[in-house]
Design a protein around this motif. Structure first.
Motif, PDB file in Angstrom:
ATOM      1  N   ILE A   1      33.309  96.034  72.977  1.00 13.64           N
ATOM      2  CA  ILE A   1      34.676  95.843  73.456  1.00 13.64           C
ATOM      3  C   ILE A   1      34.733  95.805  74.983  1.00 13.64           C
ATOM      4  O   ILE A   1      35.463  95.007  75.577  1.00 13.64           O
ATOM      5  CB  ILE A   1      35.600  96.967  72.923  1.00 13.64           C
ATOM      6  CG1 ILE A   1      35.723  96.871  71.395  1.00 13.64           C
ATOM      7  CG2 ILE A   1      36.994  96.884  73.568  1.00 13.64           C
ATOM      8  CD1 ILE A   1      36.486  98.027  70.758  1.00 13.64           C
ATOM      9  N   ASN A   2      33.943  96.662  75.615  1.00 13.14           N
ATOM     10  CA  ASN A   2      34.019  96.825  77.071  1.00 13.14           C
ATOM     11  C   ASN A   2      33.102  95.892  77.862  1.00 13.14           C
ATOM     12  O   ASN A   2      33.195  95.830  79.085  1.00 13.14           O
ATOM     13  CB  ASN A   2      33.701  98.271  77.455  1.00 13.14           C
ATOM     14  CG  ASN A   2      34.728  99.242  76.895  1.00 13.14           C
ATOM     15  OD1 ASN A   2      35.898  98.903  76.733  1.00 13.14           O
ATOM     16  ND2 ASN A   2      34.298 100.462  76.578  1.00 13.14           N
TER      17      ASN A   2
ATOM     18  N   ASP B   1      39.385  97.511  68.596  1.00 13.64           N
ATOM     19  CA  ASP B   1      39.411  98.968  68.744  1.00 13.64           C
ATOM     20  C   ASP B   1      39.858  99.624  67.436  1.00 13.64           C
ATOM     21  O   ASP B   1      39.274 100.616  66.997  1.00 13.64           O
ATOM     22  CB  ASP B   1      40.355  99.346  69.890  1.00 13.64           C
ATOM     23  CG  ASP B   1      40.267 100.819  70.240  1.00 13.64           C
ATOM     24  OD1 ASP B   1      39.154 101.301  70.515  1.00 13.64           O
ATOM     25  OD2 ASP B   1      41.319 101.498  70.231  1.00 13.64           O
TER      26      ASP B   1
ATOM     27  N   THR C   1      34.482  91.146  65.788  1.00 11.24           N
ATOM     28  CA  THR C   1      35.779  91.447  65.180  1.00 11.24           C
ATOM     29  C   THR C   1      35.969  90.625  63.906  1.00 11.24           C
ATOM     30  O   THR C   1      36.425  91.143  62.876  1.00 11.24           O
ATOM     31  CB  THR C   1      36.926  91.166  66.168  1.00 11.24           C
ATOM     32  OG1 THR C   1      36.761  91.998  67.324  1.00 11.24           O
ATOM     33  CG2 THR C   1      38.276  91.446  65.538  1.00 11.24           C
TER      34      THR C   1
ATOM     35  N   LYS D   1      32.368 100.421  71.184  1.00 11.44           N
ATOM     36  CA  LYS D   1      32.948 100.349  72.524  1.00 11.44           C
ATOM     37  C   LYS D   1      32.099  99.510  73.468  1.00 11.44           C
ATOM     38  O   LYS D   1      32.609  98.840  74.363  1.00 11.44           O
ATOM     39  CB  LYS D   1      33.100 101.762  73.107  1.00 11.44           C
ATOM     40  CG  LYS D   1      34.093 102.637  72.371  1.00 11.44           C
ATOM     41  CD  LYS D   1      35.525 102.173  72.585  1.00 11.44           C
ATOM     42  CE  LYS D   1      36.515 103.144  71.949  1.00 11.44           C
ATOM     43  NZ  LYS D   1      37.912 102.650  72.054  1.00 11.44           N
TER      44      LYS D   1
ATOM     45  N   ARG E   1      41.057  92.532  71.596  1.00 15.66           N
ATOM     46  CA  ARG E   1      40.503  93.834  71.999  1.00 15.66           C
ATOM     47  C   ARG E   1      41.227  94.976  71.296  1.00 15.66           C
ATOM     48  O   ARG E   1      40.609  95.952  70.862  1.00 15.66           O
ATOM     49  CB  ARG E   1      40.602  93.994  73.517  1.00 15.66           C
ATOM     50  CG  ARG E   1      39.602  93.140  74.283  1.00 15.66           C
ATOM     51  CD  ARG E   1      39.827  93.251  75.775  1.00 15.66           C
ATOM     52  NE  ARG E   1      38.923  92.357  76.511  1.00 15.66           N
ATOM     53  CZ  ARG E   1      39.161  91.895  77.728  1.00 15.66           C
ATOM     54  NH1 ARG E   1      40.277  92.233  78.360  1.00 15.66           N
ATOM     55  NH2 ARG E   1      38.305  91.096  78.326  1.00 15.66           N
ATOM     56  N   GLN E   2      42.540  94.863  71.178  1.00 17.96           N
ATOM     57  CA  GLN E   2      43.317  95.898  70.484  1.00 17.96           C
ATOM     58  C   GLN E   2      42.916  95.979  69.016  1.00 17.96           C
ATOM     59  O   GLN E   2      42.753  97.065  68.446  1.00 17.96           O
ATOM     60  CB  GLN E   2      44.810  95.592  70.600  1.00 17.96           C
ATOM     61  CG  GLN E   2      45.365  95.622  72.010  1.00 17.96           C
ATOM     62  CD  GLN E   2      46.780  95.048  72.065  1.00 17.96           C
ATOM     63  OE1 GLN E   2      47.670  95.491  71.348  1.00 17.96           O
ATOM     64  NE2 GLN E   2      46.984  94.044  72.909  1.00 17.96           N
TER      65      GLN E   2
ATOM     66  N   LYS F   1      37.223  99.684  64.806  1.00 15.28           N
ATOM     67  CA  LYS F   1      36.072 100.496  65.219  1.00 15.28           C
ATOM     68  C   LYS F   1      34.843  99.649  65.569  1.00 15.28           C
ATOM     69  O   LYS F   1      33.703 100.023  65.269  1.00 15.28           O
ATOM     70  CB  LYS F   1      35.733 101.548  64.159  1.00 15.28           C
ATOM     71  CG  LYS F   1      36.840 102.599  63.991  1.00 15.28           C
ATOM     72  CD  LYS F   1      36.455 103.679  63.001  1.00 15.28           C
ATOM     73  CE  LYS F   1      37.447 104.841  63.037  1.00 15.28           C
ATOM     74  NZ  LYS F   1      38.858 104.469  62.923  1.00 15.28           N
TER      75      LYS F   1
END
Length: 244
Positions: free
Chosen positions: A174-175, A165, A44, A171, A161-162, A168
């Protein structure tokens, strides 16, 4: 009642990018060095830096102890530096059972590499700490907490995390289960004994809203455990001790 941990990711991204631009301009520096672990925080931070710095001015340093699988991070035109820290760390001959000490050594070795490269390049070292890790004391002093600039340290993990997302970030990143990558199968939440989702809510109520722990405990089963971890590691936020 609106969840206070929900952010407007577009506004947040713009605010952070303005802060980064201002800081780099004030310091008269146009290059950055970042430790890229492949986790959500460092990725991020990287994606935020890419929003305003030329890719050729970004140096993403991967400092692995053990080999890891390649993740689908957009590194187009970014300078990727791969440095194995295994030989350096192994010189300390730490017993396998002393995992915390080994993890601290790894974090401090990485810090030396980042700051040395930044010195060579006249660059700033970008940190990747979030507010959850900071309050829980989940960092190594003079290791992963060392930096010149921190773009996401005001955000709780669930807020990162928000933002990820919105930016971009893949995923898959992020997960994935958050991990410091200190040993095989290690994850943050296994060490804690609670999730970031629960911790963030408890930390917000305790630290941002100053709610009494006994009141918080009624709604969160691990509130006491979270509170104890905060108290146990509070010294990290107070050192070094000095005369006033």
């Amino acid at each position: 009642m609106k969840n206070p941990l929900i952010i407007n990711p577009k506004q947040e991204a713009n605010k952070i990018i303005c802060f980064l631009k201002k800081t780099f301009k004030e310091q008269k520096i146009d290059k950055v060095v970042l430790g890229l672990s492949g986790g959500i925080d460092s990725t991020t931070a990287l994606y935020l830096l890419k929003e305003f710095l030329p890719a050729k001015n970004i140096f993403a340093v991967q400092m692995d102890y053990n080999p890891r699988k390649k993740l689908d991070i957009d590194l187009k035109e970014i300078n990727v530096v791969n440095v194995s820290i295994k030989k350096i760390v192994d010189q300390f001959k730490v017993e396998d059972k002393n995992k915390i000490r080994l993890g601290n050594i790894m974090a401090r070795v990485r810090m030396i590499i980042l700051f040395d490269l930044a010195k060579q390049l006249n660059a700033l070292v970008c940190g990747t700490e979030n507010k959850s890790e900071h309050l829980l004391g989940y960092f190594t002093r003079f290791g992963d907490s060392a930096s010149d600039i921190e773009p996401i340290s005001h955000l709780y993990k669930t807020q990162v995390r928000q933002l990820a997302d919105f930016l971009k970030v893949p995923k898959e990143i992020i997960n994935q289960s958050p991990t410091a990558g200190l040993w095989e199968g290690q994850t943050d939440e296994k060490e804690f004994g609670f999730t970031y989702e629960e911790a963030d809510q408890v930390l917000y109520l305790m630290c941002d809203r100053s709610q009494d722990i006994n009141k918080v405990k009624k709604n969160f089963p691990n509130a006491e455990k979270i509170f104890e971890r905060v108290k146990k590691n509070e010294f990290k936020l107070k050192t070094p001790y000095f005369l006033k």
